[in-house]
Design an enzyme around this catalytic site. Sequence first.
Site, PDB file in Angstrom:
ATOM      1  N   ARG A 113       1.375  -0.918   0.009  1.00  0.00           N
ATOM      2  CA  ARG A 113       0.266  -0.120   0.263  1.00  0.00           C
ATOM      3  C   ARG A 113       1.259   1.236   0.043  1.00  0.00           C
ATOM      4  NH1 ARG A 113       0.893   1.807   5.072  1.00  0.00           N
ATOM      5  NH2 ARG A 113       0.503  -0.044   6.400  1.00  0.00           N
TER       6      ARG A 113
ATOM      7  N   HIS B 240      -1.803   3.251   6.421  1.00  0.00           N
ATOM      8  CA  HIS B 240      -2.660   2.298   6.764  1.00  0.00           C
ATOM      9  C   HIS B 240      -4.114   2.790   6.761  1.00  0.00           C
ATOM     10  CE1 HIS B 240      -4.988  -0.846   9.887  1.00  0.00           C
ATOM     11  NE2 HIS B 240      -4.355  -1.433   9.092  1.00  0.00           N
TER      12      HIS B 240
ATOM     13  N   TYR C 247       7.745   3.967   9.878  1.00  0.00           N
ATOM     14  CA  TYR C 247       8.400   2.622   9.785  1.00  0.00           C
ATOM     15  C   TYR C 247       9.078   1.843   8.139  1.00  0.00           C
ATOM     16  CZ  TYR C 247       2.964   2.590   8.671  1.00  0.00           C
ATOM     17  OH  TYR C 247       1.908   2.356   8.016  1.00  0.00           O
TER      18      TYR C 247
END
Length: 347
Positions: free
Chosen positions: A246, A250, A260
């Site tokens: 993606r 999120h 991250y």
Amino acid sequence: MLQILNEEGEVVNEKAMPDLSDDELKELMRRMVYTRIWDQRALSLNRQGRLGFYAPVAGQEASMLASEFAMEDEDWLLPSYRDIPQLVFHGLPLTKAFLYSRGHFMGGQIPEGVNALMPQIIIAAQCTQCAGIALGLKKRGKKNVAFTYFGDGATSQGDFYEGLNFAGAYQAPAVFISQNNRFAISVPVEKQTASKTLAQKSVAAGIRGIQVDGMDPLAVYAATKEARENAVNGEGPTLIETLTYRYGPHTTAGDDPTRYRTEELDNEWEKKDPLIRFRKFLENKGLWSKEEEEKTVEQAKDDIKAALKEADNTPKQKVTDLIKIMSETLPYNLQEQLEEYTEKESK
């Protein structure tokens, strides 16, 4: 890993090529382009405060739409909160997708004739639901399949294992699709499991498992089509792991992927973009053009504008609306609340 198209849109596995007509190939591309535009618009609407909770899908179009493309209308779809595109192409009106994002109860009311449950928020809960629906289809002698989608993070949940085990034990016609976008919310898949792949988790349940290039729509379609045929023929369920990515956060609920994920990793996966790959493949076959793309983009924009207008004109949700649809016969405590809020709303 099953792959048919490489990053340049070249066929590298002729034997695995699915039997899709030129029109079907173009329709699959149309759906992918449509969804990319919808995704961009949804993020913009969210920033404007005109849309609520939203889980971006850019990068996962092949994983989502090519697998749904292998479904039949009478098959059952059990999506997660990210899998709204599959739900819409399975029959949910786009207006309801917007209402769902806004938290309006009408967004969760699936129209008659659309075989689907509303998006599941509880991680992996749809896996056990999928096993149950699949067993119901088997007991009724239906030649249909229950499909469910979930991320890599869901494979660490108990419901995932229970769903696979149940479906395997009863040889239920189910297809479990784990979209491995590598980070769940923020934890790398390597840190949440010692398994070399997610697909191999099928072994313990005694069912088939396959890992697929999730950026390759032809490979995703081929794997899903075969899994469906196996299920319909009484050969049991399949776990499909699609390796995908993606590009956005999120969800729009405060996630920051730069904390991250590295820029190098983002760049690496952008080169695997499913739209670019499939576009090259179709252009080489003379099936896709700039005009086709522009027409699809404009259609998506028009549909989104119309659906948004309809959502804006939908009566605002009231507390009494929610209470009335909770039970066919309201228990005394809800009846008391209904009376209380009816009085408040009348003022």
